[in-house]
Scaffold this active site. Structure first.
Site, PDB file in Angstrom:
ATOM      1  N   TYR A  38      -2.463 -19.343 -13.007  1.00 22.57           N
ATOM      2  CA  TYR A  38      -3.848 -19.785 -12.919  1.00 22.57           C
ATOM      3  C   TYR A  38      -4.083 -20.950 -13.883  1.00 22.57           C
ATOM      4  CZ  TYR A  38      -4.870 -15.705 -10.041  1.00 22.57           C
ATOM      5  OH  TYR A  38      -4.892 -14.789  -9.030  1.00 22.57           O
ATOM      6  N   ARG A  86      -5.281 -11.253 -19.824  1.00 17.90           N
ATOM      7  CA  ARG A  86      -4.134 -10.970 -18.961  1.00 17.90           C
ATOM      8  C   ARG A  86      -3.062 -12.008 -19.291  1.00 17.90           C
ATOM      9  NH1 ARG A  86      -2.946  -6.557 -15.437  1.00 17.90           N
ATOM     10  NH2 ARG A  86      -1.655  -7.295 -13.726  1.00 17.90           N
ATOM     11  N   CYS A 240      -7.896  -0.553   1.536  1.00 17.08           N
ATOM     12  CA  CYS A 240      -6.703   0.201   1.158  1.00 17.08           C
ATOM     13  C   CYS A 240      -6.122   0.843   2.406  1.00 17.08           C
ATOM     14  CB  CYS A 240      -7.039   1.269   0.120  1.00 17.08           C
ATOM     15  SG  CYS A 240      -5.611   2.306  -0.326  1.00 17.08           S
ATOM     16  N   ALA A 271      -1.597   9.949  11.466  1.00 16.28           N
ATOM     17  CA  ALA A 271      -2.842   9.955  12.220  1.00 16.28           C
ATOM     18  C   ALA A 271      -3.355  11.380  12.412  1.00 16.28           C
ATOM     19  CB  ALA A 271      -2.646   9.259  13.569  1.00 16.28           C
ATOM     20  N   GLU A 290       2.522  20.639  15.085  1.00 15.48           N
ATOM     21  CA  GLU A 290       3.592  19.674  14.851  1.00 15.48           C
ATOM     22  C   GLU A 290       4.884  20.221  15.438  1.00 15.48           C
ATOM     23  OE1 GLU A 290       6.384  17.020  13.926  1.00 15.48           O
ATOM     24  OE2 GLU A 290       4.219  16.639  13.908  1.00 15.48           O
TER      25      GLU A 290
END
Length: 522
Positions: A38, A86, A240, A271, A290
């Site tokens: 930066y 940082r 996320c 899912a 399952e």
């Protein structure tokens, strides 16, 4: 280059920003900063800074910008107003826009460790109250934003060097989500404070659960960067992959229900498990089926490489959630149409996942799927060819190469990872660099013709070629497995198709899809 007046204006803006933060009730700020390439870091690194005035030349001059920033903030906000920084003691830059890989020998073109340690001492002298340590830059940004191909706690050794050199607290981030590892770093003096970023997107209650010793309830960050860095880069959104509510806490709040439904969930992949979890939290009664003996679906083969351990952790987390939420689970049970119709369910969710695409090459006894090899069901031998240069193929190639196998990847497209994007650049670029670094041979723009007599034949640029191989591994994608749904779709009013069974994608979209549907079943 910036004029001196422009530098001073920016310094004043830092001071004003900190002052406004103080007025808003904050006890301090962190300058983001002398790291990652930066602006303040560009001034601090001689590779970038070619100035000949008081802001260029020696290290003290190159750090003058950062020095004036902390001095301005302290002048505006008081000496007791905390200002942390940082800070990267090492840049990991091999050349312009070329980063180094873990374990690679290279000449540092950015900030090397001796200068980094000297810079740390000067920055503390200038008034920074703590240093938040990482390494890397945007020229090597898989260090600054570490994907799963980086080891956990990858900054620990660098933080220790900084801590031994300064007398202010040292903060440590960088895949520090393993509680035992984080505690060890505190106890052996690597750092004073552990910093978590992505793990708090995955589970905002991480610290609460850790404090109560409920570490098996912490939803793991899988370092995929699909929802966070990848979404920021491509869509200017922060989310996320494993937590659909991250940064959407209001719109994705759990919806109240009008009556409790008995819901059949077919499939224990991500899912199906996510759907059952959300349904149970909301007060419905999911029953999960399952067909194998373990929950997780494609997380199980996908998590087989050592660098994908968090995929397995996510599968275990879902299994634990089923226990905690009291979800009725039936393992080793393949559901039939008759079972569904006779079960008395109000709603049916079909999350039967996907199956690998396969085709005949000739000597098919030595032609395997990626899942077969990843799970150990098939031994690829010492020399193998992987057909398919997508994410699955390359991660498998990397895993086998690290185990000492001789691997060649044959891809039909003109480059690797050509489809199913976008992928976060930190992950994509590191994987593409790691493949040749680990000795994997790559052939693109090639059409596979057959495999006989231990030779894989292919055509490239109109010419025929062959590669000797003990085996061939197919990593050419997956097909939706929705046979059961197609049998039921016109017989059950309230039925849903989820995850890979609806559309083959990645973990993130499977979880998000399941959450969306399960949160709107009333």
């Amino acid at each position: 280059e910036l004029t001196v007046d422009e530098i001073h204006k920016i310094v004043k803006s830092f001071g004003l920003g900190a002052y406004n933060a103080k007025r808003a009730g904050f006890d301090g700020v962190q300058i983001h900063a002398v790291h990652e390439g930066y602006l303040l870091d560009q001034f601090a690194i001689s590779m970038f800074n070619h100035r000949t005035d008081e802001y260029g030349g020696c290290l003290q001059n190159r750090l003058r910008f950062a020095k004036e920033v902390v001095e301005e903030i302290k002048a505006r906000c008081g000496q007791d107003f905390v200002v942390t920084l940082r800070f990267s003691p090492k840049s990991m830059i091999k050349d312009w826009r070329v980063g180094a890989l873990p374990g690679e020998e290279f000449t540092e073109m950015g900030r090397d460790l001796p200068e980094g340690i000297e810079a740390a001492k000067l920055l503390v002298k200038y008034g920074y109250d703590a240093l938040d340590v990482d390494v890397g830059s945007y020229d090597a940004w898989w260090w600054s934003h570490p994907p799963m191909y980086q080891e956990k706690g990858l900054y620990r050794a660098y933080a220790k060097l900084v801590k031994d050199a300064v007398d202010v607290p040292v903060i440590l981030a960088g895949r520090m989500d393993n509680p035992d590892m984080a505690l060890a770093s505190l106890e052996n003096g690597d750092c004073d404070i552990i910093s978590l970023g992505r793990p708090l997107l995955a589970d905002p209650d991480y610290v609460k659960k850790l404090r109560c010793g409920k570490t098996d309830e912490i939803r793991p960050c899988i370092s995929c960067q699909e929802g966070c860095m990848g979404r920021i880069q491509n869509y200017s959104m922060l989310n996320c992959a494993v937590n659909p509510q991250a940064c959407k806490e209001g719109p994705n709040a759990y919806r109240p229900i009008f009556r409790s439904r008995k819901v059949m969930v077919i499939g224990g992949g991500v899912a199906g498990c996510e759907a059952a979890r959300v349904l149970a939290i909301r007060g419905h009664k999911p029953v999960l089926f399952e067909k194998t003996g373990v929950l997780g679906g494609n997380l199980i083969p996908g998590g087989a490489p050592s660098f994908k351990e968090d995929d397995i952790a996510l599968a275990k987390w879902y299994a634990r959630q089923m226990e905690l939420l009291g979800v009725e689970v039936h393992m080793n049970t393949e559901v039939t149409k008759e079972m569904v119709l006779s079960g008395g369910y109000d709603t049916v969710i079909v999350a039967t996942g996907s199956t690998p695409k396969v085709f005949s090459l000739g000597d098919d006894e030595k032609v395997y799927t990626a899942a077969d090899v990843l799970t150990g069901a098939k031994d690829p031998g010492e020399t193998t060819v992987i057909v398919g240069g997508g994410l699955v193929g390359l991660e498998l190639a990397l895993d086998l190469a690290e185990k000492g196998k001789k691997v060649t990847v044959v891809e039909a497209m003109d480059k690797l990872l050509a489809v199913n994007g976008p992928i976060c650049s930190a992950n994509k670029e590191m994987l593409l660099e790691m493949v040749p670094f680990k000795g994997v041979n790559v052939v693109c723009s090639a059409r596979v013709k057959g495999y006989t007599g231990g030779q894989l034949s292919y055509e490239k640029d109109g010419e025929n070629h062959s590669i000797p191989a003990d085996s061939v591994i197919l990593a050419v994608g997956y097909c939706e497995e929705k046979t059961l749904y197609e049998e039921l779709q016109y017989e059950i009013p309230d039925i849903y198709l989820l995850g890979d069974a609806k559309n083959v994608s990645n973990i993130m979209y499977a979880i998000w899809d399941a959450f969306e549907v399960a949160n709107h079943i009333d």
